[in-house]
Write a protein that holds these residues in place. Structure first.
Motif, short mmCIF file in Angstrom:
data_model
loop_
_atom_site.label_atom_id
_atom_site.label_comp_id
_atom_site.label_asym_id
_atom_site.label_seq_id
_atom_site.Cartn_x
_atom_site.Cartn_y
_atom_site.Cartn_z
N ALA A 165 0.87 -1.20 -0.11
CA ALA A 165 0.04 -0.06 -0.01
C ALA A 165 0.85 1.29 0.09
CB ALA A 165 -1.19 -0.18 1.16
N ILE A 196 -6.11 -5.86 8.47
CA ILE A 196 -5.89 -4.97 7.36
C ILE A 196 -6.07 -3.52 7.64
CG2 ILE A 196 -6.75 -4.30 5.07
CD1 ILE A 196 -7.48 -7.53 4.84
N CYS A 197 -7.11 -3.02 8.27
CA CYS A 197 -7.42 -1.88 8.93
C CYS A 197 -6.36 -1.20 9.62
CB CYS A 197 -8.66 -1.89 9.63
SG CYS A 197 -9.12 -0.18 10.05
N LEU A 199 -3.42 -0.57 7.46
CA LEU A 199 -3.50 0.75 6.51
C LEU A 199 -3.68 1.93 7.46
CD1 LEU A 199 -6.00 -0.89 3.70
CD2 LEU A 199 -3.56 -0.43 3.89
N LEU A 200 -4.05 1.89 8.62
CA LEU A 200 -3.76 3.06 9.64
C LEU A 200 -2.29 3.34 9.66
CD1 LEU A 200 -6.41 2.31 12.22
CD2 LEU A 200 -6.40 4.05 10.53
N ARG A 253 -9.81 -8.69 8.76
CA ARG A 253 -10.43 -7.18 8.45
C ARG A 253 -9.70 -6.30 9.22
NH1 ARG A 253 -15.23 -7.98 4.81
NH2 ARG A 253 -15.00 -10.12 4.07
N ILE A 313 -7.14 1.62 1.10
CA ILE A 313 -8.46 1.08 1.71
C ILE A 313 -9.85 0.88 0.63
CG2 ILE A 313 -10.47 2.10 3.03
CD1 ILE A 313 -8.04 3.43 4.89
N LYS A 314 -9.58 1.72 -0.57
CA LYS A 314 -10.58 1.67 -1.24
C LYS A 314 -10.61 0.34 -1.99
CE LYS A 314 -11.91 3.49 -5.83
NZ LYS A 314 -11.42 3.85 -7.17
N ALA A 359 -2.69 5.32 1.75
CA ALA A 359 -3.69 4.49 2.70
C ALA A 359 -5.18 4.66 2.04
CB ALA A 359 -3.64 5.10 4.14
N ASN A 360 -5.57 5.82 1.68
CA ASN A 360 -6.98 6.07 1.32
C ASN A 360 -7.25 5.08 -0.07
OD1 ASN A 360 -9.69 7.33 1.19
ND2 ASN A 360 -8.78 8.76 -0.53
N ALA A 393 -9.01 -2.48 -0.84
CA ALA A 393 -9.30 -3.55 0.39
C ALA A 393 -10.90 -3.70 0.34
CB ALA A 393 -8.55 -3.15 1.71
N LYS A 394 -11.60 -2.54 0.53
CA LYS A 394 -13.03 -2.50 0.31
C LYS A 394 -13.56 -3.39 -0.73
CE LYS A 394 -15.28 1.23 1.76
NZ LYS A 394 -15.75 2.66 1.93
#
Length: 134
Positions: free
Chosen positions: A73, A98-99, A102-103, A95, A118-119, A114-115, A121-122
């Motif tokens: 990422a 992963i969160c 990414l933080l 999950r 996150i997109k 990260a943004n 990953a979602k």
């Protein structure tokens, strides 16, 4: 490698780990798509990344998965992020893992990286929930 006797122990171990993490379907597709041009690269990543690094005993596959997702990422490697998010089905990374990864990316590598991850990953997690992940 065309000669089975030329396969090193590290390559065989790497292939087993690669299959355990990414799944047989993914690895079979990669091997089927391989040509004489990229075969040396496939051998390199199987032996080095999967045999030397992912097969080490000190960290679990879950831990390696979390670190790998964060690094990919941070580097903006979108396809690889998606592939490794899919692989969490085999590594045990959750999950929440992963969160959290990414933080860390947001703070240490930047919010835009990260943004975007996150997109990705979602989207992948939604595909996985729908049973469409390969």
């Amino acid at each position: 490698m065309s000669d089975a006797t030329a396969l090193s122990k590290r390559y065989r171990e790497g292939m087993a780990t690669r299959r355990a993490v990414l799944g047989d379907n993914h690895v079979n597709r990669a091997q089927s798509a391989s040509t004489d041009f990229d075969q040396p690269f496939q051998e390199l990543i199987t032996e080095a990344a999967w045999g030397h690094v992912w097969s080490r005993p000190n960290w679990t596959k879950r831990e390696r998965s979390i670190v790998t997702i964060a690094l990919l990422a941070a580097l903006g490697q979108d396809e690889e992020v998606a592939m490794h998010v899919r692989a969490t089905a085999n590594t045990g990374a959750s999950r929440e893992d992963i969160c959290e990864a990414l933080l860390h990316v947001a703070i240490y590598a930047g919010v835009p990286a990260a943004n975007h991850a996150i997109k990705i990953a979602k989207e992948v997690l939604a595909e996985m929930d729908a049973g469409r992940a390969a």
